[in-house]
Write a protein that holds these residues in place. Structure first.
Motif, PDB file in Angstrom:
ATOM      1  N   GLU A 113       0.835  -1.207   0.000  1.00  0.00           N
ATOM      2  CA  GLU A 113       0.000   0.000   0.000  1.00  0.00           C
ATOM      3  C   GLU A 113       0.869   1.257   0.000  1.00  0.00           C
ATOM      4  OE1 GLU A 113      -2.650  -0.235   3.315  1.00  0.00           O
ATOM      5  OE2 GLU A 113      -3.824  -1.853   2.408  1.00  0.00           O
ATOM      6  N   PHE A 114       1.923   1.252   0.802  1.00  0.00           N
ATOM      7  CA  PHE A 114       2.832   2.396   0.840  1.00  0.00           C
ATOM      8  C   PHE A 114       3.467   2.613  -0.538  1.00  0.00           C
ATOM      9  CE2 PHE A 114       7.177   4.031   1.339  1.00  0.00           C
ATOM     10  CZ  PHE A 114       6.898   5.272   1.901  1.00  0.00           C
ATOM     11  N   ASN A 115       3.975   1.541  -1.136  1.00  0.00           N
ATOM     12  CA  ASN A 115       4.599   1.649  -2.464  1.00  0.00           C
ATOM     13  C   ASN A 115       3.604   2.137  -3.511  1.00  0.00           C
ATOM     14  OD1 ASN A 115       7.059   0.853  -1.473  1.00  0.00           O
ATOM     15  ND2 ASN A 115       6.837  -1.282  -2.089  1.00  0.00           N
ATOM     16  N   ALA A 116       2.361   1.690  -3.439  1.00  0.00           N
ATOM     17  CA  ALA A 116       1.338   2.131  -4.392  1.00  0.00           C
ATOM     18  C   ALA A 116       1.076   3.633  -4.243  1.00  0.00           C
ATOM     19  CB  ALA A 116       0.052   1.339  -4.189  1.00  0.00           C
ATOM     20  N   ILE A 132      10.544  13.223  -2.946  1.00  0.00           N
ATOM     21  CA  ILE A 132      11.838  12.553  -2.897  1.00  0.00           C
ATOM     22  C   ILE A 132      11.734  11.164  -2.285  1.00  0.00           C
ATOM     23  CG2 ILE A 132      13.153  14.694  -2.835  1.00  0.00           C
ATOM     24  CD1 ILE A 132      13.494  14.256   0.179  1.00  0.00           C
ATOM     25  N   THR A 133      10.553  10.790  -1.804  1.00  0.00           N
ATOM     26  CA  THR A 133      10.354   9.488  -1.178  1.00  0.00           C
ATOM     27  C   THR A 133      10.364   8.406  -2.245  1.00  0.00           C
ATOM     28  OG1 THR A 133       8.981  10.561   0.477  1.00  0.00           O
ATOM     29  CG2 THR A 133       8.837   8.166   0.337  1.00  0.00           C
ATOM     30  N   MET A 134      11.103   7.354  -1.964  1.00  0.00           N
ATOM     31  CA  MET A 134      11.211   6.230  -2.904  1.00  0.00           C
ATOM     32  C   MET A 134      10.409   5.057  -2.372  1.00  0.00           C
ATOM     33  SD  MET A 134      13.099   7.429  -5.267  1.00  0.00           S
ATOM     34  CE  MET A 134      13.544   5.985  -6.193  1.00  0.00           C
ATOM     35  N   PRO A 135       9.920   4.200  -3.281  1.00  0.00           N
ATOM     36  CA  PRO A 135       9.244   2.981  -2.811  1.00  0.00           C
ATOM     37  C   PRO A 135      10.240   2.085  -2.075  1.00  0.00           C
ATOM     38  CG  PRO A 135       9.038   3.220  -5.204  1.00  0.00           C
ATOM     39  CD  PRO A 135       9.919   4.322  -4.724  1.00  0.00           C
ATOM     40  N   ARG A 136       9.734   1.251  -1.217  1.00  0.00           N
ATOM     41  CA  ARG A 136      10.591   0.345  -0.456  1.00  0.00           C
ATOM     42  C   ARG A 136      10.564  -1.051  -1.075  1.00  0.00           C
ATOM     43  NH1 ARG A 136      10.872   1.319   5.811  1.00  0.00           N
ATOM     44  NH2 ARG A 136      10.750   3.567   5.913  1.00  0.00           N
ATOM     45  N   GLU A 137      11.710  -1.720  -1.034  1.00  0.00           N
ATOM     46  CA  GLU A 137      11.806  -3.103  -1.504  1.00  0.00           C
ATOM     47  C   GLU A 137      11.113  -3.988  -0.473  1.00  0.00           C
ATOM     48  OE1 GLU A 137      13.237  -4.365  -4.298  1.00  0.00           O
ATOM     49  OE2 GLU A 137      13.659  -2.346  -5.019  1.00  0.00           O
ATOM     50  N   VAL A 138      10.201  -4.830  -0.925  1.00  0.00           N
ATOM     51  CA  VAL A 138       9.378  -5.604  -0.001  1.00  0.00           C
ATOM     52  C   VAL A 138      10.193  -6.664   0.741  1.00  0.00           C
ATOM     53  CG1 VAL A 138       7.376  -7.144   0.178  1.00  0.00           C
ATOM     54  CG2 VAL A 138       7.284  -5.164  -1.341  1.00  0.00           C
ATOM     55  N   GLU A 139      10.956  -7.484   0.020  1.00  0.00           N
ATOM     56  CA  GLU A 139      11.679  -8.591   0.668  1.00  0.00           C
ATOM     57  C   GLU A 139      12.684  -8.121   1.716  1.00  0.00           C
ATOM     58  OE1 GLU A 139      10.780 -11.716   0.640  1.00  0.00           O
ATOM     59  OE2 GLU A 139       9.188 -11.107  -0.720  1.00  0.00           O
TER      60      GLU A 139
END
Length: 182
Positions: A113-116, A132-139
């Motif tokens: 949800e955060f990445n979306a 400037i916020t980047m999506p986070r890698e899930v694993e």
């Protein structure tokens, strides 16, 4: 009731004035309300109310048509930030939010949800500061969540061991040799 008789639907009349009783009650309602307030004051219903003797907040200030909205934001602690700043704040609080979950599936759902939201903000025209916020890698994030969870468990176990020392063998409660069947 007979078939030819119709019910009387004329309004109830006051014998003294000849007016409808409902109209008379409406005319006298302000006197009735004043009487109820006076009786409540005599009983002391208005004594020691919260805020008694204090000035009314915001009275005398210039009229603000959005006063109710500002009070709502203050009372409910609603954050009204531009999307880029809200995502920065959410990014900073994400680890703490993840740590509240107990199941890995919930952690993954929260991260997705955060990445979306980050991706949606990236493809939306920006008003305000740049994103400037980047999506986070899930694993890697799930692995880090597991490690933090394990560390918390170990710390809780160590704290439990130090606060409740194990009783010596002879001070343990004795087992009963007779057990009642259920």
């Amino acid at each position: 009731m007979g078939g030819s008789e119709s019910p009387d639907r004329t309004p109830e009349r006051d014998d003294r004035t000849g007016r409808a009783a409902a109209a008379q009650r409406m005319q006298n309602k302000d006197r009735w309300v004043d009487l109820q307030i006076q009786e409540a004051m005599k009983r002391g219903d208005f004594d020691n109310l919260p805020g008694a003797g204090k000035p009314i907040e915001g009275l005398g200030a210039q009229h603000d048509p959005d006063w109710w909205l500002k009070k709502l934001v203050e009372r409910e602690k609603i954050s009204v930030l531009p999307p880029a700043l809200q995502l920065r704040k959410d990014d900073a609080e994400l680890d703490a939010r993840l740590d509240r979950h107990t199941a890995e599936s919930e952690v993954r759902r929260e991260l997705e949800e955060f990445n979306a939201r980050v991706m949606r903000a990236r493809y939306t025209p920006v008003d305000g500061p740049p994103l400037i916020t980047m999506p986070r890698e899930v694993e890697p994030e799930v692995d880090a969540w597991r490690e933090r969870r394990l560390a918390r468990r170990r710390a809780a176990e160590a704290a439990r061991r130090t606060t409740a020392p194990e009783q010596p063998r002879d001070e343990r409660p004795k087992r009963r040799w007779f057990r009642r069947s259920r």
